[in-house]
Design an enzyme around this catalytic site. Structure first.
Site, short mmCIF file in Angstrom:
data_model
loop_
_atom_site.label_atom_id
_atom_site.label_comp_id
_atom_site.label_asym_id
_atom_site.label_seq_id
_atom_site.Cartn_x
_atom_site.Cartn_y
_atom_site.Cartn_z
N CYS A 79 -60.47 0.60 -43.68
CA CYS A 79 -60.33 -0.48 -43.14
C CYS A 79 -61.83 -0.42 -42.28
O CYS A 79 -63.02 -0.39 -42.97
CB CYS A 79 -59.36 -0.62 -42.19
SG CYS A 79 -58.88 -2.39 -42.04
N HIS A 167 -54.77 -0.11 -46.15
CA HIS A 167 -54.12 1.19 -45.56
C HIS A 167 -53.23 1.75 -46.32
O HIS A 167 -52.34 1.51 -46.61
CB HIS A 167 -53.68 0.64 -44.35
CG HIS A 167 -54.36 0.00 -43.19
ND1 HIS A 167 -55.14 0.84 -42.29
CD2 HIS A 167 -55.00 -1.46 -42.96
CE1 HIS A 167 -55.63 0.10 -41.50
NE2 HIS A 167 -55.86 -1.33 -41.93
N GLU A 169 -51.81 4.35 -45.62
CA GLU A 169 -50.88 5.25 -45.04
C GLU A 169 -49.70 4.51 -44.47
O GLU A 169 -48.28 5.20 -44.21
CB GLU A 169 -51.68 5.68 -43.76
CG GLU A 169 -51.96 4.85 -42.49
CD GLU A 169 -53.27 3.95 -42.88
OE1 GLU A 169 -53.75 3.30 -41.99
OE2 GLU A 169 -53.78 4.08 -44.05
N GLY A 222 -32.71 20.77 -22.44
CA GLY A 222 -31.65 20.64 -23.28
C GLY A 222 -32.19 19.88 -24.66
O GLY A 222 -31.30 19.77 -25.50
N ASP A 225 -37.65 19.69 -28.04
CA ASP A 225 -38.95 20.35 -27.81
C ASP A 225 -38.93 21.49 -27.11
O ASP A 225 -39.56 22.34 -27.35
CB ASP A 225 -39.82 19.05 -27.33
CG ASP A 225 -40.10 18.10 -28.27
OD1 ASP A 225 -39.79 17.97 -29.30
OD2 ASP A 225 -40.19 16.88 -27.71
N SER A 226 -38.33 21.43 -25.83
CA SER A 226 -38.18 22.51 -25.01
C SER A 226 -37.44 23.69 -25.37
O SER A 226 -37.90 24.69 -25.39
CB SER A 226 -37.78 22.13 -23.31
OG SER A 226 -36.23 21.76 -23.48
#
Length: 509
Positions: A79, A167, A169, A222, A225-226
């Site tokens: 684009c 595009h 994607e 909790g 990610d962590s």
């Protein structure tokens, strides 16, 4: 050295989607602002120029320095990227005369070009631009067209440089993934070895080298990610990782106890801290959303810092920062407008004097879950819906009191457990109950009531950037509403939120 594709970001809403499509091919890629090109080395296999909300015709057009990229590395302009490669190299870009937004079909494709290998004639693509390439530079060759757009794709002759005005994607480009694969694998020669297993192996080696015998402190939430960050670090440094799980009084019902137990069952060195009353005291009388977020963040840092100081010789602070957090904290044209404070990106007080380690900063959320599976983290943690850092504090749309928290915890518990019982939990990306600053008239038994209204929200999404409300069965909503009103003292009305993002956000505050 991990091979990678470099994506130069010109501010497109779709840039992260390009990265996600490449990662799905088990190829590593990085997004960087167009004007912050790093030193180029042999690890870079190719470069992609993203789209942009800007025009190459603007006086302040975004102009990258491609002097060390163009003709040296395989290059694909998408684009804006394609229009840049035309406009600034002898071609011409002008405002579109026909509508160039939405679905289109490639009426001509040059299948002899490797970029369009295995792409069907008349393939559907997605257009999204206000300008169009009306004239290509002399040594450029058209390799795809639609009925309205002659220069839908081009190749620079005798150079590994391509441009496409659509595009690939986005989901609506039906064979977009094949086109991206043709570029990344066929043209750039990437080996497709970026897998959860390879990430785990290389990350643990890297963490051991960086951290050595140093002590590291990590705040657990909790969430996915962590938890994944903690297990990766634990595998690298064992009990030199000290985890702190703070109960801010704004967690879900029974969450502090159950999550703490599951962490201990995973072998983590974890300390639970009950700080409910400290948070409630600090939040007393505050109802403005951003002030609530900042107060919760400030008190968390104070509590966390006090607990961290109880551990001797800590040198590192670990965070569960993931790749979208990193990307969003660096924008193309200066800092973007603050919609709300992000709980993962925030300043630590100078007095903590700790170095930062972020083992997940290269991963998208779905990749974090895949890594978690390979690490053997329990499904009940990996499949948890995202939960905001400020917790129920931003789901109470007024000042926070222990009684309001109790009401919302009970409502939330009934809703979430109901979704699980009806096998709907994994059909939903995020579900929430919101306590509204509204009271309504009701009748219970023979008595008139004037009590609280709660809203239920359930959305489907892949990354939280856009979301649609979930069409939960009416029978389910009826049963859950009835159960909430009958069992939660203080609630006499339940409503269901049917707003999508955009224009609404997922959370109400």
């Amino acid at each position: 050295m991990t091979e990678k594709i470099l994506i130069l970001d010109f501010g497109s809403q779709y840039t992260q989607l390009i990265a996600r499509r490449i990662r799905e091919l088990n190829v590593y890629c990085e997004i960087i602002p167009y004007d912050k090109i790093p030193k180029l080395d042999h690890s870079i296999k190719g470069v992609i120029l993203s789209g942009s909300p800007y025009s190459v015709r603007d006086e302040n057009a975004l102009i990258p320095d491609l002097s060390k990229i163009k003709s040296r590395f395989p290059l694909l302009g998408i684009c804006y990227g394609a229009q840049y490669l035309s406009h600034f190299y002898g071609g011409e870009v002008a405002p579109s005369k026909t509508r160039e937004y939405g679905r289109a079909n490639l009426s001509f494709i040059d299948n002899t070009d490797i970029l369009f290998e295995n792409i069907s004639q008349n393939s559907q693509v997605w257009m999204s631009h206000g300008d169009t390439i009306v004239k290509l530079p002399q040594n450029y060759k058209v390799i795809a067209s639609t009925q309205d757009i002659k220069n839908a794709a081009f190749k620079i002759q005798n150079e590994d440089t391509w441009g496409i005005q659509f595009h690939p994607e986005v989901y609506h480009s039906k064979e977009g993934k094949q086109l991206i694969k043709n570029f990344v694998v066929g043209i750039c020669g990437c080996n497709q070895t970026w897998t959860p297993e390879s990430f785990i192996e290389s990350t643990i080696i890297e963490l051991k080298q960086i951290l050595g015998n140093d002590r590291v402190v990590l705040g657990l939430s909790g969430g996915v990610d962590s938890s994944v960050a903690a297990i990766l670090l634990h595998k690298a440094i064992g009990n030199n990782l000290h985890c702190i799980f703070v109960d801010n009084g704004l967690l879900r019902k029974k969450e502090f106890e159950t999550v703490l137990e599951s962490y201990k069952g995973m072998g983590l060195n974890v300390r639970g801290v009950d700080a409910k009353n400290r948070f409630y005291d600090a939040l007393k009388g505050i109802s403005e959303p951003e002030q609530k977020r900042k107060t919760i963040g400030r008190v968390f840092i104070e509590v966390f810092d006090e607990e961290a100081h109880k551990i001797k010789d800590v040198k590192w602070l670990a965070q569960g920062t993931i790749y979208p957090d990193v990307i969003e904290s660096v924008s193309v044209k200066g800092p973007s407008a603050t919609i709300k404070s992000h709980h993962n990106v925030g300043g630590l007080p100078d007095f903590m004097k700790l170095k930062i380690v972020e083992p997940l900063k290269l991963l998208f959320k779905d990749e974090v879950r895949e890594v978690g599976k390979k690490l053997g983290i329990p499904q009940n943690i990996l499949e948890r819906h995202p939960f905001p850092g400020p917790g129920l504090g931003i789901r109470i749309l007024s000042d926070i009191t222990p009684e309001k928290v109790r009401i919302l915890q009970e409502v939330d518990f009934i809703f979430i457990e109901g979704l699980k019982e009806w096998n709907l939990y994994n059909e939903v990306w995020q579900a929430a109950a919101i306590l509204l600053p509204v009271q309504s008239v009701g009748v219970m038994g023979d008595e008139r009531t004037y009590e609280n209204v709660v809203a239920l929200r359930a959305v489907q999404s892949t990354d939280g950037m856009t979301a649609d409300w979930v069409h939960l069965p009416f029978e389910f909503l009826a049963k859950i509403s009835n159960k909430i009103i009958n069992q939660v003292k203080g609630v006499n009305r339940v409503v269901y939120d049917i707003s999508s993002k955009p224009p609404a956000t997922i959370e109400w505050e």
